[in-house]
Design an enzyme around this catalytic site. Structure first.
Site, short mmCIF file in Angstrom:
data_model
loop_
_atom_site.label_atom_id
_atom_site.label_comp_id
_atom_site.label_asym_id
_atom_site.label_seq_id
_atom_site.Cartn_x
_atom_site.Cartn_y
_atom_site.Cartn_z
N ASP A 11 0.87 -1.18 0.00
CA ASP A 11 0.00 0.00 0.00
C ASP A 11 0.91 1.23 0.00
OD1 ASP A 11 -2.12 1.70 0.11
OD2 ASP A 11 -2.97 0.90 1.97
N ASP A 105 -2.65 2.28 -6.19
CA ASP A 105 -1.58 2.30 -5.18
C ASP A 105 -1.59 1.10 -4.25
OD1 ASP A 105 -3.96 2.99 -3.96
OD2 ASP A 105 -3.08 4.47 -2.63
N GLU A 106 -2.26 0.03 -4.64
CA GLU A 106 -2.42 -1.08 -3.71
C GLU A 106 -2.52 -2.39 -4.48
OE1 GLU A 106 -5.52 -2.30 -0.10
OE2 GLU A 106 -5.93 -0.57 -1.38
#
Length: 465
Positions: A11, A105-106
Protein backbone atom coordinates in the site's frame (compact mmCIF):
# COMPACT_ATOMS: atom_id res chain seq x y z
CA UNK A 1 -3.96 -21.52 4.63
CA UNK A 2 -0.28 -21.73 3.74
CA UNK A 3 2.44 -22.25 6.34
CA UNK A 4 4.78 -19.42 5.27
CA UNK A 5 4.16 -15.63 5.13
CA UNK A 6 4.51 -15.48 1.33
CA UNK A 7 1.53 -13.28 0.47
CA UNK A 8 2.59 -9.64 0.23
CA UNK A 9 0.32 -6.61 0.39
CA UNK A 10 1.72 -3.29 -0.80
CA UNK A 11 0.00 0.00 0.00
CA UNK A 12 1.70 3.18 -1.18
CA UNK A 13 1.78 5.86 1.51
CA UNK A 14 -0.67 8.76 0.91
CA UNK A 15 -0.05 8.11 -2.76
CA UNK A 16 -1.50 11.15 -4.58
CA UNK A 17 -0.26 13.60 -1.94
CA UNK A 18 3.17 11.95 -1.80
CA UNK A 19 3.53 12.25 -5.58
CA UNK A 20 2.76 15.96 -5.29
CA UNK A 21 5.30 16.42 -2.51
CA UNK A 22 7.97 14.50 -4.45
CA UNK A 23 7.42 16.64 -7.54
CA UNK A 24 7.21 19.96 -5.66
CA UNK A 25 10.16 20.61 -3.29
CA UNK A 26 8.39 23.50 -1.57
CA UNK A 27 5.63 21.13 -0.35
CA UNK A 28 7.85 18.50 1.26
CA UNK A 29 7.03 18.18 4.94
CA UNK A 30 3.94 20.39 4.46
CA UNK A 31 0.23 19.62 4.65
CA UNK A 32 -1.03 18.70 1.16
CA UNK A 33 -4.62 17.85 0.21
CA UNK A 34 -5.52 16.47 -3.22
CA UNK A 35 -9.09 16.37 -4.51
CA UNK A 36 -11.91 18.33 -6.09
CA UNK A 37 -11.58 22.00 -5.23
CA UNK A 38 -15.12 23.05 -6.11
CA UNK A 39 -17.83 23.75 -3.50
CA UNK A 40 -18.82 20.06 -3.53
CA UNK A 41 -15.36 18.60 -3.94
CA UNK A 42 -14.11 15.80 -1.70
CA UNK A 43 -10.64 14.85 -0.48
CA UNK A 44 -8.99 12.11 -2.55
CA UNK A 45 -5.81 11.91 -0.46
CA UNK A 46 -4.28 13.91 2.38
CA UNK A 47 -0.59 13.88 3.29
CA UNK A 48 0.35 12.67 6.75
CA UNK A 49 1.07 16.29 7.69
CA UNK A 50 -2.54 17.17 6.81
CA UNK A 51 -3.94 14.16 8.68
CA UNK A 52 -2.59 15.63 11.90
CA UNK A 53 -5.34 18.27 11.56
CA UNK A 54 -8.04 15.63 11.08
CA UNK A 55 -8.21 15.74 7.27
CA UNK A 56 -8.89 12.36 5.65
CA UNK A 57 -9.99 10.80 2.38
CA UNK A 58 -13.66 11.22 1.34
CA UNK A 59 -14.07 14.28 3.60
CA UNK A 60 -15.87 17.25 2.02
CA UNK A 61 -13.24 19.69 0.82
CA UNK A 62 -14.96 22.59 2.57
CA UNK A 63 -14.53 20.79 5.91
CA UNK A 64 -10.88 20.05 5.11
CA UNK A 65 -10.24 23.74 4.46
CA UNK A 66 -11.70 24.62 7.83
CA UNK A 67 -9.52 22.06 9.59
CA UNK A 68 -6.32 22.88 7.71
CA UNK A 69 -6.65 26.37 6.20
CA UNK A 70 -2.93 26.66 5.47
CA UNK A 71 -2.56 23.37 3.60
CA UNK A 72 -1.80 23.25 -0.13
CA UNK A 73 -4.97 22.24 -2.01
CA UNK A 74 -4.29 20.67 -5.40
CA UNK A 75 -6.28 19.25 -8.31
CA UNK A 76 -5.39 15.58 -9.04
CA UNK A 77 -3.01 14.73 -11.90
CA UNK A 78 -4.31 11.25 -12.71
CA UNK A 79 -2.16 10.70 -15.79
CA UNK A 80 0.97 11.13 -13.65
CA UNK A 81 -0.40 8.91 -10.87
CA UNK A 82 -1.18 6.18 -13.41
CA UNK A 83 2.30 6.32 -14.92
CA UNK A 84 3.94 5.99 -11.48
CA UNK A 85 1.52 3.20 -10.58
CA UNK A 86 2.62 1.38 -13.75
CA UNK A 87 6.25 1.62 -12.57
CA UNK A 88 5.35 0.13 -9.21
CA UNK A 89 3.25 -2.64 -10.75
CA UNK A 90 6.17 -3.61 -13.00
CA UNK A 91 8.30 -4.09 -9.90
CA UNK A 92 5.59 -6.29 -8.40
CA UNK A 93 5.27 -8.40 -11.55
CA UNK A 94 9.01 -9.00 -11.47
CA UNK A 95 8.43 -10.70 -8.11
CA UNK A 96 5.62 -12.99 -9.24
CA UNK A 97 3.21 -13.68 -12.09
CA UNK A 98 0.38 -13.50 -9.54
CA UNK A 99 -0.18 -9.80 -8.84
CA UNK A 100 -3.68 -8.63 -7.92
CA UNK A 101 -4.00 -4.83 -8.20
CA UNK A 102 -6.74 -3.34 -6.03
CA UNK A 103 -6.22 0.26 -7.11
CA UNK A 104 -3.48 2.51 -8.47
CA UNK A 105 -1.58 2.30 -5.18
CA UNK A 106 -2.42 -1.08 -3.71
CA UNK A 107 -1.90 -4.74 -4.68
CA UNK A 108 -1.46 -8.29 -3.44
CA UNK A 109 1.47 -10.44 -4.60
CA UNK A 110 1.89 -14.21 -4.25
CA UNK A 111 5.64 -14.44 -3.66
CA UNK A 112 5.62 -18.23 -3.52
CA UNK A 113 4.16 -18.46 -7.04
CA UNK A 114 7.14 -16.50 -8.37
CA UNK A 115 9.73 -18.46 -6.43
CA UNK A 116 10.73 -15.21 -4.74
CA UNK A 117 9.96 -16.35 -1.19
CA UNK A 118 9.33 -19.68 0.47
CA UNK A 119 9.85 -18.97 4.17
CA UNK A 120 9.89 -16.11 6.66
CA UNK A 121 13.44 -14.99 5.93
CA UNK A 122 13.13 -14.93 2.13
CA UNK A 123 9.75 -13.16 2.38
CA UNK A 124 11.21 -10.43 4.60
CA UNK A 125 14.13 -9.96 2.20
CA UNK A 126 11.79 -9.69 -0.80
CA UNK A 127 9.62 -7.13 1.00
CA UNK A 128 12.60 -5.04 2.06
CA UNK A 129 14.06 -5.08 -1.45
CA UNK A 130 10.73 -4.09 -2.95
CA UNK A 131 10.48 -1.06 -0.68
CA UNK A 132 14.04 -0.03 -1.57
CA UNK A 133 13.36 -0.46 -5.30
CA UNK A 134 10.19 1.63 -5.08
CA UNK A 135 12.03 4.43 -3.30
CA UNK A 136 14.91 4.34 -5.79
CA UNK A 137 12.64 4.29 -8.82
CA UNK A 138 9.91 6.73 -7.77
CA UNK A 139 11.20 8.67 -4.72
CA UNK A 140 8.07 7.43 -2.92
CA UNK A 141 7.47 5.11 0.02
CA UNK A 142 5.22 2.10 0.35
CA UNK A 143 4.18 0.00 3.31
CA UNK A 144 4.46 -3.77 3.05
CA UNK A 145 2.56 -6.47 4.91
CA UNK A 146 3.58 -10.14 4.75
CA UNK A 147 1.45 -13.01 6.00
CA UNK A 148 0.06 -16.40 5.10
CA UNK A 149 -3.25 -14.98 3.82
CA UNK A 150 -4.57 -11.92 2.02
CA UNK A 151 -6.58 -10.69 4.97
CA UNK A 152 -3.62 -10.82 7.32
CA UNK A 153 -1.21 -9.32 4.78
CA UNK A 154 -3.49 -6.31 4.42
CA UNK A 155 -3.79 -5.93 8.19
CA UNK A 156 0.00 -6.12 8.40
CA UNK A 157 0.49 -3.36 5.83
CA UNK A 158 -1.91 -1.13 7.78
CA UNK A 159 0.18 -1.70 10.90
CA UNK A 160 3.33 -0.93 8.89
CA UNK A 161 2.17 2.54 7.84
CA UNK A 162 3.81 4.78 7.04
CA UNK A 163 6.93 3.51 5.28
CA UNK A 164 7.35 0.24 7.12
CA UNK A 165 7.26 -3.53 6.86
CA UNK A 166 5.34 -5.88 9.15
CA UNK A 167 5.47 -9.69 8.90
CA UNK A 168 2.93 -11.81 10.74
CA UNK A 169 4.52 -15.08 11.73
CA UNK A 170 2.41 -18.19 11.08
CA UNK A 171 0.94 -19.43 14.35
CA UNK A 172 0.60 -15.95 15.86
CA UNK A 173 -2.44 -14.86 13.83
CA UNK A 174 -5.15 -15.49 16.44
CA UNK A 175 -3.24 -13.67 19.16
CA UNK A 176 -2.63 -10.70 16.86
CA UNK A 177 -6.27 -10.46 15.77
CA UNK A 178 -7.86 -10.92 19.20
CA UNK A 179 -7.62 -7.34 20.59
CA UNK A 180 -8.30 -5.59 17.27
CA UNK A 181 -11.56 -3.77 16.53
CA UNK A 182 -14.19 -5.65 14.55
CA UNK A 183 -13.82 -2.94 11.89
CA UNK A 184 -10.37 -4.36 11.13
CA UNK A 185 -11.89 -7.35 9.34
CA UNK A 186 -12.76 -7.08 5.62
CA UNK A 187 -16.45 -6.49 4.98
CA UNK A 188 -17.15 -4.93 8.39
CA UNK A 189 -18.20 -1.39 7.58
CA UNK A 190 -19.94 1.19 9.75
CA UNK A 191 -23.37 -0.50 9.57
CA UNK A 192 -22.13 -4.01 10.42
CA UNK A 193 -19.82 -2.57 13.05
CA UNK A 194 -22.71 -0.76 14.75
CA UNK A 195 -24.84 -3.91 14.59
CA UNK A 196 -22.12 -5.93 16.32
CA UNK A 197 -21.50 -3.19 18.89
CA UNK A 198 -25.17 -3.18 19.87
CA UNK A 199 -24.82 -6.92 20.44
CA UNK A 200 -21.87 -6.26 22.76
CA UNK A 201 -19.23 -7.38 20.26
CA UNK A 202 -16.35 -4.92 19.91
CA UNK A 203 -13.20 -6.95 19.20
CA UNK A 204 -12.23 -9.81 16.91
CA UNK A 205 -11.81 -12.05 19.95
CA UNK A 206 -15.41 -11.34 20.95
CA UNK A 207 -16.54 -12.33 17.43
CA UNK A 208 -14.83 -15.70 17.86
CA UNK A 209 -16.31 -16.11 21.34
CA UNK A 210 -19.82 -15.30 20.13
CA UNK A 211 -19.80 -18.41 17.96
CA UNK A 212 -20.86 -19.07 14.41
CA UNK A 213 -24.55 -19.64 15.16
CA UNK A 214 -24.90 -16.28 16.92
CA UNK A 215 -23.15 -14.46 14.07
CA UNK A 216 -25.46 -16.10 11.53
CA UNK A 217 -28.44 -15.00 13.62
CA UNK A 218 -27.14 -11.44 13.80
CA UNK A 219 -25.82 -10.98 10.26
CA UNK A 220 -27.31 -13.67 8.08
CA UNK A 221 -25.91 -16.94 6.83
CA UNK A 222 -23.29 -15.82 4.30
CA UNK A 223 -21.91 -12.87 6.27
CA UNK A 224 -22.04 -14.69 9.60
CA UNK A 225 -20.09 -17.73 8.35
CA UNK A 226 -17.49 -15.54 6.62
CA UNK A 227 -16.97 -13.28 9.62
CA UNK A 228 -16.54 -16.20 12.00
CA UNK A 229 -13.91 -17.75 9.71
CA UNK A 230 -11.99 -14.47 9.52
CA UNK A 231 -12.07 -14.08 13.29
CA UNK A 232 -10.32 -17.45 13.47
CA UNK A 233 -7.72 -16.16 10.95
CA UNK A 234 -9.06 -18.46 8.22
CA UNK A 235 -8.74 -16.96 4.76
CA UNK A 236 -8.19 -19.22 1.76
CA UNK A 237 -8.70 -16.61 -0.94
CA UNK A 238 -6.01 -16.89 -3.64
CA UNK A 239 -4.19 -13.98 -5.24
CA UNK A 240 -5.96 -13.51 -8.58
CA UNK A 241 -3.85 -11.97 -11.33
CA UNK A 242 -6.72 -10.81 -13.55
CA UNK A 243 -9.89 -9.29 -12.17
CA UNK A 244 -12.86 -9.37 -14.51
CA UNK A 245 -14.36 -5.94 -15.13
CA UNK A 246 -18.01 -6.08 -14.13
CA UNK A 247 -19.09 -2.65 -15.33
CA UNK A 248 -17.91 0.59 -16.90
CA UNK A 249 -19.35 3.88 -15.67
CA UNK A 250 -18.78 7.62 -15.46
CA UNK A 251 -20.36 10.24 -13.25
CA UNK A 252 -20.16 13.97 -12.55
CA UNK A 253 -20.95 15.96 -9.42
CA UNK A 254 -22.07 19.53 -10.09
CA UNK A 255 -21.01 22.53 -8.06
CA UNK A 256 -24.54 23.96 -8.38
CA UNK A 257 -27.70 21.85 -8.59
CA UNK A 258 -29.07 21.52 -12.13
CA UNK A 259 -32.74 22.47 -12.30
CA UNK A 260 -33.23 22.79 -16.05
CA UNK A 261 -34.59 19.47 -17.40
CA UNK A 262 -33.08 20.13 -20.83
CA UNK A 263 -29.65 20.62 -19.27
CA UNK A 264 -30.06 17.40 -17.31
CA UNK A 265 -30.81 15.56 -20.55
CA UNK A 266 -27.77 17.11 -22.21
CA UNK A 267 -25.53 16.04 -19.35
CA UNK A 268 -26.87 12.47 -19.52
CA UNK A 269 -26.08 12.31 -23.24
CA UNK A 270 -22.56 13.58 -22.63
CA UNK A 271 -22.03 11.01 -19.89
CA UNK A 272 -23.34 8.25 -22.17
CA UNK A 273 -20.80 9.22 -24.83
CA UNK A 274 -17.95 9.26 -22.28
CA UNK A 275 -19.02 5.86 -20.98
CA UNK A 276 -18.98 4.40 -24.50
CA UNK A 277 -15.51 5.82 -25.12
CA UNK A 278 -14.30 3.95 -22.03
CA UNK A 279 -16.07 0.79 -23.19
CA UNK A 280 -14.42 0.92 -26.58
CA UNK A 281 -11.01 1.71 -25.13
CA UNK A 282 -11.30 -1.50 -23.09
CA UNK A 283 -12.54 -3.50 -26.10
CA UNK A 284 -15.85 -4.22 -24.36
CA UNK A 285 -19.59 -3.91 -24.92
CA UNK A 286 -22.53 -4.37 -22.58
CA UNK A 287 -26.20 -5.27 -22.34
CA UNK A 288 -27.42 -3.32 -19.30
CA UNK A 289 -27.53 0.48 -19.27
CA UNK A 290 -27.61 2.09 -15.81
CA UNK A 291 -28.55 5.66 -14.90
CA UNK A 292 -27.66 7.15 -11.50
CA UNK A 293 -29.26 10.37 -10.25
CA UNK A 294 -28.50 12.04 -6.92
CA UNK A 295 -31.06 14.71 -6.17
CA UNK A 296 -30.87 17.97 -4.25
CA UNK A 297 -31.81 16.22 -0.98
CA UNK A 298 -28.98 13.62 -1.35
CA UNK A 299 -31.46 10.86 -2.23
CA UNK A 300 -29.94 8.62 -4.92
CA UNK A 301 -31.96 6.81 -7.56
CA UNK A 302 -30.69 4.09 -9.88
CA UNK A 303 -32.53 2.92 -12.98
CA UNK A 304 -31.46 0.22 -15.44
CA UNK A 305 -32.55 -1.25 -18.76
CA UNK A 306 -31.30 -4.51 -20.28
CA UNK A 307 -31.00 -4.66 -24.07
CA UNK A 308 -31.42 -7.73 -26.29
CA UNK A 309 -27.66 -8.06 -26.66
CA UNK A 310 -24.40 -6.26 -25.97
CA UNK A 311 -23.59 -2.95 -27.66
CA UNK A 312 -20.88 -0.31 -27.75
CA UNK A 313 -22.85 2.09 -29.94
CA UNK A 314 -23.16 5.60 -28.46
CA UNK A 315 -26.58 6.17 -30.02
CA UNK A 316 -27.98 3.04 -28.38
CA UNK A 317 -26.55 3.93 -24.97
CA UNK A 318 -27.68 7.57 -25.25
CA UNK A 319 -31.25 6.59 -26.10
CA UNK A 320 -31.47 3.98 -23.34
CA UNK A 321 -30.13 6.49 -20.79
CA UNK A 322 -32.67 9.06 -22.02
CA UNK A 323 -35.51 6.57 -21.58
CA UNK A 324 -34.33 5.86 -18.05
CA UNK A 325 -34.18 9.59 -17.30
CA UNK A 326 -37.83 9.93 -18.37
CA UNK A 327 -38.79 7.83 -15.33
CA UNK A 328 -36.94 10.04 -12.83
CA UNK A 329 -38.39 13.14 -11.19
CA UNK A 330 -35.67 15.82 -11.14
CA UNK A 331 -37.86 18.52 -9.64
CA UNK A 332 -35.87 20.40 -7.02
CA UNK A 333 -32.53 19.91 -8.72
CA UNK A 334 -29.84 17.33 -9.45
CA UNK A 335 -26.39 17.32 -7.85
CA UNK A 336 -24.90 14.19 -9.48
CA UNK A 337 -25.50 12.19 -12.66
CA UNK A 338 -23.93 8.96 -13.81
CA UNK A 339 -24.24 6.55 -16.72
CA UNK A 340 -22.88 3.01 -16.67
CA UNK A 341 -22.92 -0.20 -18.68
CA UNK A 342 -22.82 -3.70 -17.17
CA UNK A 343 -23.38 -7.23 -18.42
CA UNK A 344 -20.10 -6.85 -20.30
CA UNK A 345 -18.89 -8.87 -23.28
CA UNK A 346 -16.06 -8.64 -25.76
CA UNK A 347 -18.36 -8.53 -28.79
CA UNK A 348 -21.32 -6.50 -30.03
CA UNK A 349 -24.68 -7.42 -31.51
CA UNK A 350 -25.08 -5.31 -34.60
CA UNK A 351 -28.88 -5.47 -34.84
CA UNK A 352 -29.05 -3.29 -31.73
CA UNK A 353 -28.90 -0.32 -34.07
CA UNK A 354 -32.61 -0.90 -34.47
CA UNK A 355 -33.08 -0.10 -30.80
CA UNK A 356 -31.76 3.41 -31.29
CA UNK A 357 -34.87 4.75 -32.97
CA UNK A 358 -34.29 8.32 -33.97
CA UNK A 359 -30.66 8.17 -32.89
CA UNK A 360 -29.46 10.00 -35.99
CA UNK A 361 -32.00 12.72 -35.43
CA UNK A 362 -30.83 13.04 -31.84
CA UNK A 363 -27.21 13.69 -32.77
CA UNK A 364 -27.66 17.08 -34.45
CA UNK A 365 -29.74 18.66 -31.68
CA UNK A 366 -27.19 17.34 -29.19
CA UNK A 367 -24.38 19.19 -30.94
CA UNK A 368 -26.44 22.36 -31.02
CA UNK A 369 -27.37 22.02 -27.35
CA UNK A 370 -23.78 21.33 -26.36
CA UNK A 371 -22.54 24.40 -28.18
CA UNK A 372 -25.26 26.81 -27.06
CA UNK A 373 -24.52 27.22 -23.32
CA UNK A 374 -20.75 27.56 -23.73
CA UNK A 375 -19.51 31.18 -23.82
CA UNK A 376 -17.01 30.37 -26.58
CA UNK A 377 -15.80 33.93 -27.23
CA UNK A 378 -14.64 34.26 -23.61
CA UNK A 379 -12.67 30.98 -23.46
CA UNK A 380 -9.39 32.23 -24.93
CA UNK A 381 -9.35 35.23 -22.59
CA UNK A 382 -9.82 33.11 -19.46
CA UNK A 383 -7.68 30.00 -19.72
CA UNK A 384 -8.04 27.56 -16.84
CA UNK A 385 -5.02 26.87 -14.67
CA UNK A 386 -5.82 24.03 -12.20
CA UNK A 387 -3.96 24.28 -8.90
CA UNK A 388 -0.98 21.93 -8.82
CA UNK A 389 -0.80 21.31 -12.56
CA UNK A 390 2.40 21.73 -14.55
CA UNK A 391 3.25 24.74 -16.68
CA UNK A 392 6.22 26.04 -18.62
CA UNK A 393 7.15 29.69 -19.09
CA UNK A 394 9.29 30.77 -22.00
CA UNK A 395 11.57 32.77 -19.72
CA UNK A 396 11.39 30.99 -16.36
CA UNK A 397 11.12 27.32 -17.30
CA UNK A 398 9.10 24.56 -15.62
CA UNK A 399 6.78 25.22 -12.69
CA UNK A 400 3.38 24.49 -11.23
CA UNK A 401 0.23 26.49 -10.57
CA UNK A 402 -0.19 27.65 -6.98
CA UNK A 403 -3.50 29.33 -7.70
CA UNK A 404 -5.45 31.49 -10.11
CA UNK A 405 -8.26 34.02 -10.11
CA UNK A 406 -9.20 37.58 -11.01
CA UNK A 407 -7.38 37.24 -14.31
CA UNK A 408 -4.07 36.23 -12.70
CA UNK A 409 -2.23 32.93 -12.24
CA UNK A 410 0.49 32.37 -9.65
CA UNK A 411 3.27 29.91 -10.51
CA UNK A 412 6.08 28.45 -8.45
CA UNK A 413 9.09 27.58 -10.61
CA UNK A 414 10.73 24.38 -9.34
CA UNK A 415 11.32 20.81 -10.43
CA UNK A 416 11.55 17.50 -8.54
CA UNK A 417 15.34 17.76 -8.31
CA UNK A 418 15.62 21.48 -7.55
CA UNK A 419 15.53 23.53 -4.39
CA UNK A 420 12.21 25.21 -3.50
CA UNK A 421 11.60 27.74 -6.26
CA UNK A 422 10.48 31.31 -6.61
CA UNK A 423 6.89 32.43 -7.08
CA UNK A 424 5.75 34.72 -9.88
CA UNK A 425 2.34 35.96 -10.97
CA UNK A 426 1.18 36.40 -14.59
CA UNK A 427 -1.92 37.31 -16.51
CA UNK A 428 -3.95 34.20 -17.29
CA UNK A 429 -3.59 34.92 -21.01
CA UNK A 430 0.20 35.46 -20.93
CA UNK A 431 1.38 33.95 -24.25
CA UNK A 432 4.68 32.88 -22.68
CA UNK A 433 2.89 30.56 -20.24
CA UNK A 434 1.69 27.14 -21.42
CA UNK A 435 0.48 23.92 -19.83
CA UNK A 436 3.23 21.29 -19.60
CA UNK A 437 3.65 17.58 -19.02
CA UNK A 438 4.80 16.45 -15.55
CA UNK A 439 8.50 15.79 -15.09
CA UNK A 440 9.68 12.36 -13.85
CA UNK A 441 10.18 12.22 -10.10
CA UNK A 442 13.50 10.43 -10.60
CA UNK A 443 15.61 11.07 -13.74
CA UNK A 444 15.96 7.88 -15.77
CA UNK A 445 18.57 6.77 -18.23
CA UNK A 446 17.34 5.24 -21.51
CA UNK A 447 16.45 1.58 -21.02
CA UNK A 448 16.54 1.82 -17.23
CA UNK A 449 12.91 0.68 -16.85
CA UNK A 450 13.62 -2.59 -18.66
CA UNK A 451 16.76 -3.23 -16.60
CA UNK A 452 14.89 -2.61 -13.34
CA UNK A 453 12.10 -4.95 -14.39
CA UNK A 454 14.60 -7.70 -15.12
CA UNK A 455 16.49 -7.36 -11.83
CA UNK A 456 13.77 -6.51 -9.31
CA UNK A 457 12.83 -10.08 -8.49
CA UNK A 458 14.95 -10.31 -5.36
CA UNK A 459 16.25 -13.62 -4.07
CA UNK A 460 15.31 -16.77 -5.92
CA UNK A 461 14.81 -20.13 -4.28
CA UNK A 462 17.81 -22.38 -4.89
CA UNK A 463 17.15 -25.31 -7.19
CA UNK A 464 17.74 -28.87 -6.04
CA UNK A 465 20.78 -30.51 -7.60
Amino acid sequence: MRSAPTILHLDMDAFFASVEQASKPSLRGKAVVVGGLGPRGVVATASYEARVFGVHSAMPMAQARRLAPNAAYLVPRFALYRSISDQVMRLLRALSPLVEPLSLDEAFVDLEAGGTAWDERSARLAGAKLRADIRAGTALTGSVGLAASKMLAKIASEQAKPDGLVLIEPGTERALLAPLSVRTLPGVGPATGDHLRRAGIHTVEEIAEAGEDELVRLLGKAHGHALFAMALARDERPVVAERETKSVSVEDTYDVDIHDRVRVGTEVRRLADRCVRRLRAAGLSGRTIVLKVRRYDFSTLTRSETLRGPTDDPAVVREAAARLLDSVDTTGGVRLLGVGVSGLADYTQEDLFAQAAGAVADESPQEETDAAPAPEPEAPAERRWPAGHDVRHAGHGHGWVQGSGLGRVTVRFETPGSQPGRVKTFRVDDPALEPADPLPLVPRAPGEDEEESATAGGAKRPRNG
